[in-house]
Design a protein around this motif. Structure first.
Motif, PDB file in Angstrom:
ATOM      1  N   ARG A 176       0.827  -1.212   0.000  1.00  0.00           N
ATOM      2  CA  ARG A 176       0.000   0.000   0.000  1.00  0.00           C
ATOM      3  C   ARG A 176       0.861   1.262   0.000  1.00  0.00           C
ATOM      4  NH1 ARG A 176      -5.119  -0.821   2.752  1.00  0.00           N
ATOM      5  NH2 ARG A 176      -5.523   1.346   2.250  1.00  0.00           N
ATOM      6  N   GLY A 177       2.165   1.082  -0.236  1.00  0.00           N
ATOM      7  CA  GLY A 177       3.063   2.232  -0.323  1.00  0.00           C
ATOM      8  C   GLY A 177       3.638   2.700   0.993  1.00  0.00           C
ATOM      9  N   GLY A 178       3.582   1.863   2.027  1.00  0.00           N
ATOM     10  CA  GLY A 178       4.143   2.237   3.316  1.00  0.00           C
ATOM     11  C   GLY A 178       5.622   2.574   3.185  1.00  0.00           C
ATOM     12  N   ASP A 179       6.006   3.711   3.708  1.00  0.00           N
ATOM     13  CA  ASP A 179       7.380   4.208   3.591  1.00  0.00           C
ATOM     14  C   ASP A 179       8.150   3.943   4.879  1.00  0.00           C
ATOM     15  OD1 ASP A 179       9.740   5.593   3.281  1.00  0.00           O
ATOM     16  OD2 ASP A 179       8.795   7.538   2.899  1.00  0.00           O
ATOM     17  N   PRO A 180       9.112   3.008   4.843  1.00  0.00           N
ATOM     18  CA  PRO A 180       9.860   2.676   6.058  1.00  0.00           C
ATOM     19  C   PRO A 180      10.713   3.818   6.598  1.00  0.00           C
ATOM     20  CG  PRO A 180      10.533   1.254   4.221  1.00  0.00           C
ATOM     21  CD  PRO A 180       9.467   2.174   3.726  1.00  0.00           C
ATOM     22  N   THR A 181      10.954   4.843   5.795  1.00  0.00           N
ATOM     23  CA  THR A 181      11.726   5.985   6.290  1.00  0.00           C
ATOM     24  C   THR A 181      10.829   6.991   7.009  1.00  0.00           C
ATOM     25  OG1 THR A 181      11.528   7.256   4.231  1.00  0.00           O
ATOM     26  CG2 THR A 181      13.405   5.747   4.423  1.00  0.00           C
ATOM     27  N   ALA A 182       9.516   6.847   6.852  1.00  0.00           N
ATOM     28  CA  ALA A 182       8.582   7.814   7.431  1.00  0.00           C
ATOM     29  C   ALA A 182       7.660   7.214   8.486  1.00  0.00           C
ATOM     30  CB  ALA A 182       7.741   8.447   6.327  1.00  0.00           C
ATOM     31  N   SER A 183       7.665   5.877   8.629  1.00  0.00           N
ATOM     32  CA  SER A 183       6.710   5.224   9.520  1.00  0.00           C
ATOM     33  C   SER A 183       7.377   4.067  10.262  1.00  0.00           C
ATOM     34  CB  SER A 183       5.524   4.691   8.700  1.00  0.00           C
ATOM     35  OG  SER A 183       4.781   3.738   9.438  1.00  0.00           O
ATOM     36  N   TYR A 184       7.202   4.069  11.581  1.00  0.00           N
ATOM     37  CA  TYR A 184       7.705   2.975  12.409  1.00  0.00           C
ATOM     38  C   TYR A 184       7.110   1.644  11.957  1.00  0.00           C
ATOM     39  CZ  TYR A 184       7.920  -0.139  16.453  1.00  0.00           C
ATOM     40  OH  TYR A 184       8.095  -1.222  17.268  1.00  0.00           O
ATOM     41  N   VAL A 185       5.800   1.616  11.714  1.00  0.00           N
ATOM     42  CA  VAL A 185       5.133   0.373  11.329  1.00  0.00           C
ATOM     43  C   VAL A 185       5.599  -0.088   9.947  1.00  0.00           C
ATOM     44  CG1 VAL A 185       2.887  -0.686  10.814  1.00  0.00           C
ATOM     45  CG2 VAL A 185       3.156   0.770  12.821  1.00  0.00           C
ATOM     46  N   ALA A 186       5.722   0.840   9.002  1.00  0.00           N
ATOM     47  CA  ALA A 186       6.225   0.474   7.679  1.00  0.00           C
ATOM     48  C   ALA A 186       7.635  -0.095   7.790  1.00  0.00           C
ATOM     49  CB  ALA A 186       6.201   1.677   6.748  1.00  0.00           C
ATOM     50  N   LYS A 187       8.421   0.454   8.705  1.00  0.00           N
ATOM     51  CA  LYS A 187       9.781  -0.060   8.926  1.00  0.00           C
ATOM     52  C   LYS A 187       9.715  -1.487   9.465  1.00  0.00           C
ATOM     53  CE  LYS A 187      14.147   1.200  11.068  1.00  0.00           C
ATOM     54  NZ  LYS A 187      14.871   2.218  11.821  1.00  0.00           N
ATOM     55  N   LEU A 188       8.808  -1.735  10.425  1.00  0.00           N
ATOM     56  CA  LEU A 188       8.629  -3.105  10.934  1.00  0.00           C
ATOM     57  C   LEU A 188       8.244  -4.048   9.794  1.00  0.00           C
ATOM     58  CD1 LEU A 188       6.644  -2.922  14.309  1.00  0.00           C
ATOM     59  CD2 LEU A 188       8.968  -3.741  13.971  1.00  0.00           C
ATOM     60  N   PHE A 189       7.260  -3.633   8.990  1.00  0.00           N
ATOM     61  CA  PHE A 189       6.816  -4.468   7.879  1.00  0.00           C
ATOM     62  C   PHE A 189       7.968  -4.768   6.918  1.00  0.00           C
ATOM     63  CE2 PHE A 189       2.194  -2.762   8.219  1.00  0.00           C
ATOM     64  CZ  PHE A 189       1.845  -3.786   9.087  1.00  0.00           C
ATOM     65  N   SER A 190       8.811  -3.764   6.668  1.00  0.00           N
ATOM     66  CA  SER A 190       9.901  -3.936   5.702  1.00  0.00           C
ATOM     67  C   SER A 190      10.941  -4.938   6.181  1.00  0.00           C
ATOM     68  CB  SER A 190      10.572  -2.591   5.389  1.00  0.00           C
ATOM     69  OG  SER A 190      11.389  -2.172   6.477  1.00  0.00           O
ATOM     70  N   LYS A 191      11.002  -5.159   7.494  1.00  0.00           N
ATOM     71  CA  LYS A 191      11.969  -6.101   8.051  1.00  0.00           C
ATOM     72  C   LYS A 191      11.459  -7.539   8.049  1.00  0.00           C
ATOM     73  CE  LYS A 191      14.204  -2.776  11.099  1.00  0.00           C
ATOM     74  NZ  LYS A 191      14.545  -2.470  12.495  1.00  0.00           N
ATOM     75  N   GLY A 192      10.201  -7.731   7.668  1.00  0.00           N
ATOM     76  CA  GLY A 192       9.630  -9.071   7.658  1.00  0.00           C
ATOM     77  C   GLY A 192       8.936  -9.387   8.968  1.00  0.00           C
ATOM     78  N   PRO A 193       8.223 -10.517   9.000  1.00  0.00           N
ATOM     79  CA  PRO A 193       7.383 -10.846  10.154  1.00  0.00           C
ATOM     80  C   PRO A 193       8.136 -11.025  11.463  1.00  0.00           C
ATOM     81  CG  PRO A 193       7.304 -12.599   8.506  1.00  0.00           C
ATOM     82  CD  PRO A 193       8.106 -11.494   7.931  1.00  0.00           C
TER      83      PRO A 193
END
Length: 114
Positions: free
Chosen positions: A23-40
């Motif tokens: 959905r376009g979550g930006d790991p540089t702008a969001s803690y949760v997007a960063k978590l998602f980018s690291k995998g489960p």
């Protein structure tokens, strides 16, 4: 839990969905997007950490910390639900299904027989 409380969980879940990489979550702008980018494993590790902190707060009988750590734990559980395409409403439905059933009886109904 009130309808308002359930609505809070639904709103948080809706927001978490916007942080998914798909959905376009930006790991540089969001803690949760960063978590998602690291995998489960990242969110699962946080659940372990928050659960331990909750246990320690309860052991030390610190009500304010218990509430705070529980909120952290629930939040990270919502992250895991989102990662798995699940919603808090599904958890609430399962709790409602179990309401009025003895915990011992409910647990026994889940045991698998060989």
């Amino acid at each position: 839990m009130t309808d308002a409380s359930e609505a809070v969980l639904a709103r948080i879940s809706d927001l978490l969905e916007t942080r998914l990489p798909s959905r376009g979550g930006d790991p540089t702008a969001s803690y949760v997007a960063k978590l998602f980018s690291k995998g489960p494993d990242a969110a699962l590790k946080k659940i372990g950490e928050e659960a331990t902190e909750l246990v320690m707060a309860a052991k030390d009988q610190q009500p304010e910390r218990i509430v705070s750590e529980m909120a952290d734990l629930w939040f990270h559980c919502l992250v895991v639900l989102t990662e798995n395409g699940l919603r808090p409403e599904q958890v609430m439905a399962e709790l409602a299904r179990r309401e009025g059933i003895s915990g011992l009886q409910e647990k026994a109904s889940r045991l698998k027989t060989p």
